[in-house]
Design a protein around this motif. Structure first.
Motif, PDB file in Angstrom:
ATOM      1  N   PRO A  32       0.806  -1.225   0.000  1.00 35.00           N
ATOM      2  CA  PRO A  32       0.000   0.000   0.000  1.00 35.00           C
ATOM      3  C   PRO A  32       0.840   1.277   0.000  1.00 35.00           C
ATOM      4  CG  PRO A  32      -0.815  -1.568   1.631  1.00 35.00           C
ATOM      5  CD  PRO A  32       0.500  -2.098   1.149  1.00 35.00           C
ATOM      6  N   ARG A  33       2.047   1.220   0.537  1.00 34.68           N
ATOM      7  CA  ARG A  33       2.920   2.393   0.552  1.00 34.68           C
ATOM      8  C   ARG A  33       3.372   2.741  -0.864  1.00 34.68           C
ATOM      9  NH1 ARG A  33       6.925  -0.203   4.909  1.00 34.68           N
ATOM     10  NH2 ARG A  33       6.663  -1.827   3.327  1.00 34.68           N
ATOM     11  N   VAL A  34       3.727   1.721  -1.631  1.00 33.26           N
ATOM     12  CA  VAL A  34       4.159   1.933  -3.006  1.00 33.26           C
ATOM     13  C   VAL A  34       2.994   2.395  -3.880  1.00 33.26           C
ATOM     14  CG1 VAL A  34       5.114   0.796  -5.056  1.00 33.26           C
ATOM     15  CG2 VAL A  34       6.024   0.257  -2.783  1.00 33.26           C
ATOM     16  N   MET A  35       1.813   1.849  -3.622  1.00 31.38           N
ATOM     17  CA  MET A  35       0.653   2.089  -4.479  1.00 31.38           C
ATOM     18  C   MET A  35      -0.274   3.172  -3.938  1.00 31.38           C
ATOM     19  SD  MET A  35       1.421   0.046  -6.858  1.00 31.38           S
ATOM     20  CE  MET A  35      -0.059  -0.022  -7.865  1.00 31.38           C
ATOM     21  N   GLU A  36       0.221   3.992  -3.016  1.00 30.56           N
ATOM     22  CA  GLU A  36      -0.611   5.007  -2.381  1.00 30.56           C
ATOM     23  C   GLU A  36      -1.281   5.928  -3.383  1.00 30.56           C
ATOM     24  OE1 GLU A  36      -0.221   8.664   0.906  1.00 30.56           O
ATOM     25  OE2 GLU A  36       1.547   7.478   0.334  1.00 30.56           O
ATOM     26  N   PHE A  37      -0.606   6.272  -4.459  1.00 33.70           N
ATOM     27  CA  PHE A  37      -1.155   7.237  -5.407  1.00 33.70           C
ATOM     28  C   PHE A  37      -1.610   6.575  -6.707  1.00 33.70           C
ATOM     29  CE2 PHE A  37       1.591   9.624  -2.539  1.00 33.70           C
ATOM     30  CZ  PHE A  37       0.657  10.544  -2.046  1.00 33.70           C
ATOM     31  N   PHE A  38      -1.921   5.287  -6.608  1.00 34.12           N
ATOM     32  CA  PHE A  38      -2.567   4.547  -7.681  1.00 34.12           C
ATOM     33  C   PHE A  38      -3.951   4.132  -7.190  1.00 34.12           C
ATOM     34  CE2 PHE A  38       1.919   4.261  -8.546  1.00 34.12           C
ATOM     35  CZ  PHE A  38       1.997   4.368  -9.928  1.00 34.12           C
ATOM     36  N   PRO A  39      -4.852   3.782  -8.095  1.00 38.32           N
ATOM     37  CA  PRO A  39      -6.222   3.452  -7.658  1.00 38.32           C
ATOM     38  C   PRO A  39      -6.286   2.359  -6.609  1.00 38.32           C
ATOM     39  CG  PRO A  39      -6.180   3.812 -10.028  1.00 38.32           C
ATOM     40  CD  PRO A  39      -4.745   3.858  -9.563  1.00 38.32           C
ATOM     41  N   ALA A  40      -5.408   1.334  -6.715  1.00 40.08           N
ATOM     42  CA  ALA A  40      -5.426   0.231  -5.745  1.00 40.08           C
ATOM     43  C   ALA A  40      -4.167  -0.609  -5.923  1.00 40.08           C
ATOM     44  CB  ALA A  40      -6.660  -0.642  -5.954  1.00 40.08           C
ATOM     45  N   PRO A  41      -3.764  -1.348  -4.872  1.00 35.51           N
ATOM     46  CA  PRO A  41      -2.679  -2.321  -5.053  1.00 35.51           C
ATOM     47  C   PRO A  41      -3.080  -3.355  -6.106  1.00 35.51           C
ATOM     48  CG  PRO A  41      -3.100  -1.922  -2.728  1.00 35.51           C
ATOM     49  CD  PRO A  41      -4.229  -1.264  -3.481  1.00 35.51           C
ATOM     50  N   SER A 157      -2.944  22.331 -13.325  1.00 34.27           N
ATOM     51  CA  SER A 157      -3.067  20.882 -13.211  1.00 34.27           C
ATOM     52  C   SER A 157      -3.986  20.388 -14.323  1.00 34.27           C
ATOM     53  CB  SER A 157      -3.633  20.501 -11.838  1.00 34.27           C
ATOM     54  OG  SER A 157      -4.929  21.039 -11.664  1.00 34.27           O
ATOM     55  N   PHE A 158      -4.110  19.059 -14.429  1.00 35.87           N
ATOM     56  CA  PHE A 158      -5.011  18.492 -15.423  1.00 35.87           C
ATOM     57  C   PHE A 158      -5.689  17.265 -14.839  1.00 35.87           C
ATOM     58  CE2 PHE A 158      -1.149  16.044 -16.000  1.00 35.87           C
ATOM     59  CZ  PHE A 158      -1.585  14.781 -16.363  1.00 35.87           C
ATOM     60  N   ALA A 159      -6.842  16.933 -15.381  1.00 35.85           N
ATOM     61  CA  ALA A 159      -7.590  15.756 -14.951  1.00 35.85           C
ATOM     62  C   ALA A 159      -7.125  14.566 -15.778  1.00 35.85           C
ATOM     63  CB  ALA A 159      -9.085  15.981 -15.125  1.00 35.85           C
ATOM     64  N   HIS A 160      -6.564  13.558 -15.120  1.00 29.85           N
ATOM     65  CA  HIS A 160      -6.064  12.388 -15.842  1.00 29.85           C
ATOM     66  C   HIS A 160      -7.259  11.576 -16.351  1.00 29.85           C
ATOM     67  CE1 HIS A 160      -3.969   8.780 -16.955  1.00 29.85           C
ATOM     68  NE2 HIS A 160      -2.806   9.285 -16.577  1.00 29.85           N
ATOM     69  N   PRO A 161      -7.353  11.377 -17.664  1.00 26.65           N
ATOM     70  CA  PRO A 161      -8.523  10.684 -18.220  1.00 26.65           C
ATOM     71  C   PRO A 161      -8.613   9.216 -17.835  1.00 26.65           C
ATOM     72  CG  PRO A 161      -6.860  11.032 -19.918  1.00 26.65           C
ATOM     73  CD  PRO A 161      -6.401  11.793 -18.709  1.00 26.65           C
ATOM     74  N   GLY A 162      -7.511   8.641 -17.344  1.00 30.04           N
ATOM     75  CA  GLY A 162      -7.532   7.246 -16.951  1.00 30.04           C
ATOM     76  C   GLY A 162      -7.922   7.012 -15.508  1.00 30.04           C
ATOM     77  N   VAL A 163      -8.230   8.096 -14.783  1.00 32.30           N
ATOM     78  CA  VAL A 163      -8.608   7.998 -13.370  1.00 32.30           C
ATOM     79  C   VAL A 163     -10.066   8.414 -13.224  1.00 32.30           C
ATOM     80  CG1 VAL A 163      -8.095   8.772 -11.024  1.00 32.30           C
ATOM     81  CG2 VAL A 163      -6.246   8.537 -12.694  1.00 32.30           C
TER      82      VAL A 163
END
Length: 200
Positions: A32-41, A157-163
């Motif tokens: 979870p530390r590595v993936m904190e700024f991704f949608p999920a582990p 900033s910009f809105a990431h279309p994949g999120v």
């Protein structure tokens, strides 16, 4: 006969992926530390799919998100490298620089060292005119690496279309580095110790 670029820095080897990398890669992708700024582990299956994509991209392009190996121990640490984003970003087409390393190797200068080498490959070997990087607004650690390797933040900033629209990770910051700007920076940013091409 096709080949790809692999290179070394003072402490690291950046190379094509191996099947044996997948187990360690799955561990870091489940952290979870590595993936904190991704949608999920990631699950093991999802992690393996990412590794396969990284390997295939290098096979097809000759460069990409390289596997990072420590010279002294031969440990797999994660990936660092260059990639062509598939998402329809506001600044596409582009080549991005990115990294994902196991938590025990954070704070040791590994990401910056490997990324500086990747920039040198991008500008000196691939003759790219610009390399970008982007991350979630609150990912201050990655932003610090971007600044350390000489990148400059683009205002706004910009809105990431994949999120997902509802996700707090959707807002992203963009950093850029032009070839001319990179060449004007301090002498500490140099071509990696060794650059060589492997053929398969």
């Amino acid at each position: 006969m096709r080949g790809w670029i692999e290179f070394e820095t003072a402490r690291l080897v950046l190379r094509q992926w191996k099947e044996t990398d997948k187990k360690t890669f799955a561990v870091l992708n489940a952290d979870p530390r590595v993936m904190e700024f991704f949608p999920a582990p990631l699950t093991r299956k999802e992690s393996d799919a990412v590794a396969d994509k990284c390997q295939l991209f290098i096979e097809e392009h000759g460069w990409g998100f390289w596997a990072v190996e420590e010279k002294r121990t031969h440990d797999f640490l994660g990936f660092v490298g260059l990639y062509i984003p598939r998402a329809d970003l506001p600044f596409s087409p582009c080549v991005e620089i990115g990294w994902r390393l196991a938590f025990p190797y954070w704070g040791k200068g590994v990401a910056s060292e490997a990324a500086k080498g990747a920039l040198a490959i991008g500008f000196c070997v691939l003759n790219l005119k610009e390399i970008v990087s982007f991350t979630a607004f609150h990912n201050v650690r990655s932003q610090a690496v971007m600044r350390r390797i000489g990148m400059h933040r683009v205002p706004g900033s910009f809105a990431h279309p994949g999120v997902a629209v509802s996700s707090p990770l959707r807002e992203h910051l963009l950093y850029r580095l032009a070839d001319r700007s990179w060449r004007q920076q301090e002498n500490e940013i140099q071509l990696p110790v060794h650059t060589f091409v492997s053929f398969v």
